[in-house]
Design an enzyme around this catalytic site. Structure first.
Site, short mmCIF file in Angstrom:
data_model
loop_
_atom_site.label_atom_id
_atom_site.label_comp_id
_atom_site.label_asym_id
_atom_site.label_seq_id
_atom_site.Cartn_x
_atom_site.Cartn_y
_atom_site.Cartn_z
CB ALA A 227 21.16 34.60 52.63
NE ARG A 228 15.99 39.17 50.97
CZ ARG A 228 16.25 38.71 49.74
NH1 ARG A 228 17.47 38.31 49.43
NH2 ARG A 228 15.30 38.65 48.84
CG ASP A 252 25.36 40.78 47.47
OD1 ASP A 252 25.89 41.77 46.94
OD2 ASP A 252 24.23 40.36 47.16
CD GLU A 257 20.85 45.10 51.72
OE1 GLU A 257 21.29 43.95 51.96
OE2 GLU A 257 19.91 45.33 50.94
CG HIS A 276 20.88 42.99 48.34
ND1 HIS A 276 19.96 43.08 49.36
CD2 HIS A 276 20.58 41.84 47.66
CE1 HIS A 276 19.14 42.04 49.33
NE2 HIS A 276 19.50 41.28 48.30
#
Length: 327
Positions: A227-228, A252, A257, A276
């Site tokens: 998601a985030r 992810d 990031e 990501h």
């Protein structure tokens, strides 16, 4: 995407170097009616975020479009106050992210990364030391069943999984139509063998998965997120894994990031980590570019964008559109 603009001689497309500053392109920004921006907050310098500071350079701006379903690089409230429409490309990378989600589930359950690392390092170990589990008959809990979640549900059912979902934006009938049994979040946490996040990052989902939420998950469950970053607490997840309450995690998305190499989650063999990249496929990038171009052109032609994030901006936007473009 370029071809879409080439077919429209009335539209002038300018690409601004991300390494430059808004002050270097004052004339271009003064005249711009549309602004396309990356969704990646850690790859986009803050000076290019669509916020009040940038809007001050763009008095004629009518719409902002992000290059994905996320919009962390856009201050939606500031755009709404300015009468600027904000749109995303939600759904363009849904299949790619859904496949990545299943890949993380399979990788964790079958301990693929662990097996790969052990083989490369060498040493004495047996196959039973890396014994995994099947996805078949496991219960998958989806937190959010929108564009991506519904495709994850479809893939999970093909593996013989039971799918439950919690989504406060949808009614029970819609969740059922999308292939999941609707449940409350507490029920989902208590029943799911695997919990997978597919909700947006916004004020009411920040730190949604904190120490209390992880403690409420089924002992031995897996946690997956594509998601985030910020929806789950990385510190709380680390603690839940270190204590043995959770069996593993597939991550992810991160607070920063890429995450620093010394990040504690990257030191754990039962964590499968990616940068990501769930939606980073040739197909998804092509979809996003095409959808973004089509949506921007349609908006500049006076149509309502199909993936509008701030419809409350429409009255002021319509007045400004008529004044600026005479339509």
């Amino acid at each position: 995407m370029q071809q879409r603009y080439d077919d429209r001689p009335d539209i002038h497309l300018t690409t601004l170097p991300v390494t430059s500053a808004p002050e270097d392109h004052a004339a271009t920004l003064q005249q711009a009616h549309a602004y396309q921006i990356s969704s990646a907050k850690d790859e986009t310098p803050a000076r290019w975020f669509a916020d009040e500071r940038l809007l001050a350079h763009m008095p004629d701006l009518l719409c902002v479009s992000t290059s994905g379903s996320g919009y962390d690089t856009v201050d939606v409230e500031a755009c709404t106050r300015a009468g600027v429409l904000v749109m995303n490309q939600a759904g363009a990378n849904a299949r790619s992210v859904a496949e990545h989600t299943l890949g993380l589930m399979l990788g964790l359950n079958k301990r693929l990364a662990e097996s790969d690392h052990r083989l490369r390092r060498g040493g004495d170990f047996s196959r039973e030391d890396l014994m995994g589990r099947e996805l078949y008959s496991k219960t998958l809990g989806l937190v959010g069943i929108g564009h991506i979640g519904r495709r994850v549900a479809e893939l999970a059912r093909a593996f013989g999984m039971h799918v439950i979902a919690h989504d406060p934006l949808l009614d029970a009938e819609t969740i059922g139509q999308r292939g999941a049994r609707p449940v409350t979040l507490p029920v989902l946490l208590g029943e799911a063998d695997i919990v997978s996040l597919h909700c947006p990052r916004q004020a009411d989902t920040l730190d949604l998965f904190d120490a209390q939420a992880f403690a409420a998950m089924k002992p031995g469950a897996l946690f997956i997120t594509t998601a985030r970053g910020g929806i789950h607490s990385e510190a709380a997840l680390t603690a839940a894994l270190q204590s043995g309450h959770l069996a593993g995690a597939g991550i992810d998305v991160w607070d920063v990031e890429p995450p620093p190499q010394e990040h504690p989650l990257l030191q754990m063999s039962n964590v499968m980590a990616t940068y990501h990249t769930a939606g980073v496929t040739h197909e998804a990038r092509r979809n996003i570019a095409t959808w973004a171009a089509d949506q921007l052109l349609a908006t500049l032609d006076g149509q309502v964008p199909p993936r509008l994030l701030n419809p409350e901006a429409w009255p002021r936007y319509a007045e400004r559109f008529q004044r600026l473009l005479g339509a």
